[in-house]
Design a protein around this motif. Structure first.
Motif, PDB file in Angstrom:
ATOM      1  N   GLN A 681     -10.136   4.196  -5.455  1.00  0.00           N
ATOM      2  CA  GLN A 681     -10.303   5.822  -5.398  1.00  0.00           C
ATOM      3  C   GLN A 681     -11.790   5.914  -5.589  1.00  0.00           C
ATOM      4  O   GLN A 681     -12.426   6.869  -4.734  1.00  0.00           O
ATOM      5  N   ALA A 682     -12.281   5.311  -6.621  1.00  0.00           N
ATOM      6  CA  ALA A 682     -13.517   5.618  -7.091  1.00  0.00           C
ATOM      7  C   ALA A 682     -14.662   4.981  -6.121  1.00  0.00           C
ATOM      8  O   ALA A 682     -15.574   5.551  -5.567  1.00  0.00           O
ATOM      9  N   ARG A 683     -14.113   3.959  -5.470  1.00  0.00           N
ATOM     10  CA  ARG A 683     -15.265   3.245  -4.365  1.00  0.00           C
ATOM     11  C   ARG A 683     -14.832   3.559  -3.149  1.00  0.00           C
ATOM     12  O   ARG A 683     -15.579   3.119  -2.184  1.00  0.00           O
ATOM     13  N   GLY A 684     -13.714   4.348  -2.899  1.00  0.00           N
ATOM     14  CA  GLY A 684     -13.447   4.728  -1.663  1.00  0.00           C
ATOM     15  C   GLY A 684     -12.869   3.756  -0.540  1.00  0.00           C
ATOM     16  O   GLY A 684     -13.215   3.631   0.476  1.00  0.00           O
ATOM     17  N   GLU A 685     -12.199   2.636  -1.370  1.00  0.00           N
ATOM     18  CA  GLU A 685     -11.837   1.266  -0.773  1.00  0.00           C
ATOM     19  C   GLU A 685     -10.200   1.569  -0.249  1.00  0.00           C
ATOM     20  O   GLU A 685      -9.323   1.340  -1.241  1.00  0.00           O
ATOM     21  N   GLY A 686      -9.783   1.854   0.707  1.00  0.00           N
ATOM     22  CA  GLY A 686      -8.215   2.053   1.104  1.00  0.00           C
ATOM     23  C   GLY A 686      -7.670   0.838   0.726  1.00  0.00           C
ATOM     24  O   GLY A 686      -6.445   0.888   0.697  1.00  0.00           O
ATOM     25  N   TYR A 687      -8.289  -0.302   1.171  1.00  0.00           N
ATOM     26  CA  TYR A 687      -7.748  -1.515   0.980  1.00  0.00           C
ATOM     27  C   TYR A 687      -6.991  -2.000  -0.416  1.00  0.00           C
ATOM     28  O   TYR A 687      -5.808  -2.501  -0.572  1.00  0.00           O
ATOM     29  N   GLY A 688      -7.562  -1.316  -1.452  1.00  0.00           N
ATOM     30  CA  GLY A 688      -7.406  -1.545  -2.887  1.00  0.00           C
ATOM     31  C   GLY A 688      -5.848  -0.840  -2.857  1.00  0.00           C
ATOM     32  O   GLY A 688      -5.075  -1.196  -3.650  1.00  0.00           O
ATOM     33  N   LEU A 689      -5.765   0.367  -2.400  1.00  0.00           N
ATOM     34  CA  LEU A 689      -4.554   1.165  -2.422  1.00  0.00           C
ATOM     35  C   LEU A 689      -3.492   0.587  -1.713  1.00  0.00           C
ATOM     36  O   LEU A 689      -2.239   0.492  -2.287  1.00  0.00           O
ATOM     37  N   TYR A 719       0.513   4.081   7.408  1.00  0.00           N
ATOM     38  CA  TYR A 719      -0.837   3.289   7.757  1.00  0.00           C
ATOM     39  C   TYR A 719      -0.384   1.714   8.233  1.00  0.00           C
ATOM     40  O   TYR A 719      -1.336   0.880   8.019  1.00  0.00           O
ATOM     41  N   THR A 720       0.650   1.949   8.973  1.00  0.00           N
ATOM     42  CA  THR A 720       0.947   0.447   9.563  1.00  0.00           C
ATOM     43  C   THR A 720       0.262   0.000  10.519  1.00  0.00           C
ATOM     44  O   THR A 720      -0.107  -1.280  10.569  1.00  0.00           O
ATOM     45  N   HIS A 721      -0.874   0.853  11.047  1.00  0.00           N
ATOM     46  CA  HIS A 721      -1.375   0.482  12.073  1.00  0.00           C
ATOM     47  C   HIS A 721      -2.892  -0.262  11.435  1.00  0.00           C
ATOM     48  O   HIS A 721      -3.656  -0.907  12.023  1.00  0.00           O
ATOM     49  N   GLU A 722      -2.965  -0.415  10.004  1.00  0.00           N
ATOM     50  CA  GLU A 722      -4.246  -0.990   9.499  1.00  0.00           C
ATOM     51  C   GLU A 722      -3.679  -2.325   9.216  1.00  0.00           C
ATOM     52  O   GLU A 722      -4.599  -3.233   8.843  1.00  0.00           O
ATOM     53  N   LEU A 723      -2.535  -2.832   9.581  1.00  0.00           N
ATOM     54  CA  LEU A 723      -2.009  -4.240   9.463  1.00  0.00           C
ATOM     55  C   LEU A 723      -1.999  -4.652   7.847  1.00  0.00           C
ATOM     56  O   LEU A 723      -1.879  -3.873   7.114  1.00  0.00           O
ATOM     57  N   SER A 724      -2.641  -5.943   7.697  1.00  0.00           N
ATOM     58  CA  SER A 724      -2.733  -6.356   6.430  1.00  0.00           C
ATOM     59  C   SER A 724      -1.805  -6.065   5.416  1.00  0.00           C
ATOM     60  O   SER A 724      -0.402  -6.399   5.996  1.00  0.00           O
ATOM     61  N   HIS A 725      -1.979  -5.633   4.168  1.00  0.00           N
ATOM     62  CA  HIS A 725      -0.775  -5.367   3.258  1.00  0.00           C
ATOM     63  C   HIS A 725       0.151  -4.380   3.823  1.00  0.00           C
ATOM     64  O   HIS A 725       1.103  -4.290   3.390  1.00  0.00           O
ATOM     65  N   ALA A 726      -0.410  -3.198   4.359  1.00  0.00           N
ATOM     66  CA  ALA A 726       0.381  -2.215   4.783  1.00  0.00           C
ATOM     67  C   ALA A 726       1.936  -2.838   5.617  1.00  0.00           C
ATOM     68  O   ALA A 726       2.637  -2.417   5.525  1.00  0.00           O
ATOM     69  N   MET A 727       1.349  -3.717   6.656  1.00  0.00           N
ATOM     70  CA  MET A 727       2.557  -3.775   7.442  1.00  0.00           C
ATOM     71  C   MET A 727       3.527  -4.995   6.712  1.00  0.00           C
ATOM     72  O   MET A 727       4.594  -4.949   7.071  1.00  0.00           O
ATOM     73  N   ARG A 728       2.904  -5.636   5.920  1.00  0.00           N
ATOM     74  CA  ARG A 728       3.809  -6.496   5.075  1.00  0.00           C
ATOM     75  C   ARG A 728       4.525  -5.672   4.229  1.00  0.00           C
ATOM     76  O   ARG A 728       5.906  -6.246   3.616  1.00  0.00           O
TER      77      ARG A 728
END
Length: 927
Positions: A681-689, A719-728
């Protein structure tokens, strides 16, 4: 060795230094920063420490110099001068790195961490069976490359019997975290006694009290300031002023004491101050060039200003800076010119170039070109900061405007690479008033965008980088491509926390610029053609993925992966390959992921690019987890942590979190999840969430806490369209929702999962889809689907999913009342899951077995629980067959430390050797 008079008011400091040496004699290494203002007594403490060292202690001591700060590895070379005879016993990569750093061999820029590890090895070899004491005085003047190498070694000391003591005024970030001894002023009673010794004839009480107040307990100030007073002032007829900083006043006093000396003697002192090497031969030759003779040396010695022995030194390091700062610019140029004339162009070309530059007032292309060549050599030694300094001075001395701008841009680039983006921007500002070629304008725009983004990480970064890339089209296509990928990286960095419109704008611009890379379905390129276009293809493929989705990007991404695997490796490939590895995950390509992760780690190690290695190891850890090699994944995490410890790399602890989640270790995973979520959240990195939600769903499914798994999984549905962890996460959500009876939610997750697996069509993707679908059916239909999924996972060699699929199938059979068939699947699931180390899922299988009528005790932790983290790290690598030297290289410790920890491992586990490690560690949840 006869000791001098006791140091007043320094009992605490001497006790701490003595304890440090006592621990070293017992075999325990240590490092200490002795910090405090100039003149507070740091050097006196180091003198006393060296004097008290017994004959069984080897002492290596240097004084860093401000004028050496621009010469990469100058300080380290001075420190290691007497140790290089042992370099032949270092591992080849370390030996080659330190020789390249010192300019002793022609090679590409050495990894700074290999240099640091080589220093640790040299120190260990130099210590041998004795204690080694390394002292660096005025360490604030160490050049950046040397400082990082020394800090690296200091942080990795353990059981070598080595002590590193660094004296500096304030602790800079390179040495942050090392143990510190702060030296402060002495008390009033000791101050009065020091003042009495400095002025035996006595002082007026008012003068004495004011001097004590002004000196603030600084011993050098107490000793030196009275010498600047006239007889009238000593008698009380003066007023001190505190408007001048104490350090400057001490320097003024030191200079005042030297003023009565003849001009020729003061010139000799300036010559010695300008030469940081302390080489007596060099000083004699330069003094002869200036017409100085032996009588000047005698006068300098008699004045207690200079000591000439095996090295040239001053009675206090502050004398050197005082003499140099007080000199006129003309005199400084004279002594630098003399030093340049007598410095070997063959053996020390860079120091000679620097002296020549310091002696030059007006623009001079010959001198500037000399500096530029020094910058090239600095780069090959890994000294980006030094290269920037050489190029900046070269630009100042360049007569031709176009050439001057070229060097300014190169200097700014070097400063940016050295981690000083603000300094890079300042240099670019100086280029504004010069005429620029089209290419120079494009280069300035690119560098300004890169440095600005590094400083601010704001939303303007992607657009500025995109504009810079477009400006380079037609001028430098390779650099344009590199800049496009940086723009895309910056745009997609935030994911759901970023700007979707900006991602689309950057992606579409890249697609327009790379339209020629559109794959021709009718013609399959040859491997040679494919390999030459790997980076072009991955750039276009990632842009297609971001702009048009998975289905549109599949063919291009697959061609890019194939090209990366087939092409001859190069250094640029390292900085692009993580995109290819990411694509392998998005395309559900297990074999491609393994191959690309292995290759990137191998290249990063061979090239010594430790800045890339943590990312590469993170991808390798994903591949190892997919393969069910959790022990190997843990070793990768160990290596990441070791690198982060010495580099400050900001990569969050994703690996540790996922391993804890897979192993069902809620006590470790949940705090890490909270930490990563806050950081994201602090770094604005959605990947981490996304990573946290995915990992939590795995954790809670393994522990049977299905409602919590649903809560975590549902966060990824939009956020399935982001693929990566979201789709898994969708597969985890199907499992959790079916267990909580939320069938509509399970159906929704399944449909979204189908949208990102069916278009790909790989065995891994279809196995995941079939496994999810099986959970939505019952009876024979479910059985057929489970068996299909198990078969696909086995063919893909993904045991972690084989075990989980058998667990789900066994649960389904239990629900049907087919307990005998269920036990067969659940036993197999338990064996696979517990063997891999998925303790949470294995425990769930054991409970389900119990429900089927069979009792199975879950494996208990073994004796490896007694091991410390470092012992466990060493044991894991030893179990994999690595030697002590290899273990040291992986964990950035000395081979002796690896050997020491391994002996403790054998003792704690009650085993005799490495061959027994696999069995001894196998039953432990930490292994």
């Amino acid at each position: 060795m006869t000791e001098t008079a006791p140091l007043r008011g320094r009992h605490r400091e001497l006790m701490e230094l003595g304890a440090l040496m006592d621990r070293a004699r017992a075999g325990h290494s240590g490092a200490l920063i002795v910090s405090g203002e100039a003149g507070v007594g740091k050097t006196a403490l180091l003198d006393r420490m060296a004097a008290r060292a017994a004959t069984d202690v080897r002492v290596e001591r240097i004084v860093a110099s401000e004028s050496e700060m621009e010469l990469a590895y100058a300080g380290l070379q001075q420190l290691c001068g007497h140790m290089m005879g042992s370099s032949g016993r270092l591992p080849a990569p370390q030996r080659e790195a330190i020789e390249a750093a010192f300019g002793l061999r022609q090679a590409s820029a050495p990894s700074p961490f290999l240099v640091g590890l080589a220093l640790l090895g040299l120190l260990t070899e130099a210590a041998g069976d004795r204690t080694l004491l390394c002292i660096v005085d005025d360490a604030q003047w160490l050049d950046e490359a040397s400082a990082r190498a020394v800090a690296f070694a200091a942080r990795r000391l353990d059981v070598e019997g080595i002590v590193i003591v660094l004296a500096m005024r304030t602790v800079n970030e390179v040495f942050a975290g090392l143990r510190q001894l702060v030296v402060e002023g002495v008390g009033d009673d000791d101050a009065r006694e020091l003042l009495r010794l400095a002025v035996p004839g006595g002082l007026d009480q008012r003068v004495r009290d004011q001097l004590i107040a002004e000196a603030r307990g600084n011993p050098l100030a107490l000793r030196e300031l009275p010498w600047a007073l006239s007889p009238a002032e000593i008698a009380g007829g003066f007023t001190l002023t505190g408007s001048i900083p104490l350090e400057s006043r001490i320097e003024q006093s030191l200079v005042a004491q030297l003023e009565p000396l003849p001009e020729s003697v003061r010139l000799l002192l300036l010559l010695a101050a300008a030469d940081p090497t302390g080489d007596p031969g060099l000083l004699w030759r330069a003094s002869a060039a200036l017409g100085l003779g032996p009588e000047d040396f005698d006068a300098a010695r008699n004045a207690d200003a200079l000591a000439v022995g095996t090295r040239v030194g001053f009675r206090h390091p502050l004398v050197r800076s005082a003499v140099y700062r007080a000199a006129s610019p003309q005199d400084r140029r004279r002594v630098h010119a003399a030093l340049a004339d007598v410095t070997s162009v063959e053996h020390d070309p860079d120091r000679r170039a620097w002296h020549r530059a310091s002696a030059t007032l007006r623009p001079d292309e010959e001198v500037a070109a000399d500096l530029e060549r020094s910058a090239v050599r600095a780069r090959t030694r890994g000294g980006a900061a030094a290269a920037g300094a050489f190029l900046e001075r070269a630009a100042e001395l360049t007569p031709a405007p176009v050439r001057r701008v070229q060097r300014l841009i190169a200097a700014a680039e070097a400063k940016h690479e050295a981690g000083a983006p603000a300094a890079a921007l300042h240099l670019l500002d100086t280029a504004r008033d010069h005429p620029l070629t089209a290419l120079q304008e494009a280069l300035v725009a690119r560098l300004r965008a890169r440095a600005g983004y590094a400083l601010h990480r704001d939303s303007s970064g992607p657009q500025l980088l995109l504009a810079a890339a477009q400006g380079l089209e037609g001028l430098d296509p390779v650099l344009a491509r590199d800049t496009y990928i940086e723009a895309l990286s910056a745009a997609i960095y935030g994911g759901r926390l970023g700007d979707a419109e900006q991602v689309a704008a950057v992606s579409n611009a890249i697609l327009e610029a790379t339209a020629a890379e559109e794959p021709d379905a009718a013609e399959e390129p040859s491997p040679a053609e494919e390999s030459g276009r790997a980076r072009d293809l991955i750039l276009r493929g990632q842009a297609l993925l971001a702009a048009k989705g998975q289905e549109a990007a599949i063919d291009t991404l697959r061609r890019a992966q194939r090209a990366f695997l087939e092409q001859a490796p190069d250094s640029l490939e390292l900085h692009w390959m993580w995109f290819a590895s990411r694509a392998a995950q998005d395309l559900w390509d297990a074999r491609g992921l393994r191959a690309l992760a292995d290759r990137q780690v191998e290249l990063a190690r061979v090239e010594g690019v430790v800045t890339v290695l943590p990312i590469a190891l993170s991808l390798l850890m994903v591949a190892q987890t997919v393969d069910g090699e959790l022990d190997a994944a843990e070793a990768s995490c160990d290596e990441i942590d070791a690198i982060k410890d010495v580099t400050g790399h900001p990569l969050p602890q994703y690996g540790r979190f996922f391993l804890a989640a897979y192993r069902g270790q809620a006590g470790e995973a949940e705090p890490l999840a909270e930490q990563i979520r806050a950081d994201a959240q602090a770094r604005g990195e959605g990947y981490g969430l996304s990573a946290v939600n995915f990992g939590e769903a795995i954790l809670y499914n393994g522990l049977g806490r299905f409602a919590e798994a649903v809560a975590s999984g549902c966060r990824e549905l939009p956020y399935t369209h982001e693929l990566s962890h979201a789709m898994r996460t969708l597969l985890e959500l199907v499992e959790a929702a079916t267990h909580t009876g939320e069938l509509a939610l399970a159906e929704q997750a399944f449909e979204q999962l189908a949208n990102v697996t069916r278009p790909v069509g790989t065995n891994w993707a279809l196995a995941v889809l079939v496994m999810a679908e099986a959970q939505l059916h019952e009876g024979d239909e479910a059985q057929a689907l489970y068996l299909d999924a198990i078969d696909r996972f086995e063919r893909e060699r993904i045991p972690i999913m084989v075990g989980r699929c058998r667990l789900l199938y066994g649960e389904e059979l239990n629900r049907q009342g087919r307990h005998a068939d269920a036990r067969e699947q659940l036993r197999a699931a338990y064996e696979v899951l517990s063997g891999i180390g998925l303790s949470g899922f294995a425990g769930r299988a054991a409970r389900e077995l119990s429900a089927s009528g069979e009792t199975l005790r879950v494996r208990a932790h073994g004796s490896a629980a007694q091991l410390t983290d470092q012992e466990l790290n060493v044991a894991r690598l030893a179990r994999e067959g690595l030697t002590n030297r290899d273990i040291g290289a992986r964990l950035f410790i000395s081979a002796r430390t690896a050997e020491y920890h391994l002996r403790k491992v054998f003792m704690k586990l009650g085993i005799r050797g490495r061959a027994e490690l696999k069995t001894a560690l196998a039953d432990d949840g930490r292994s």
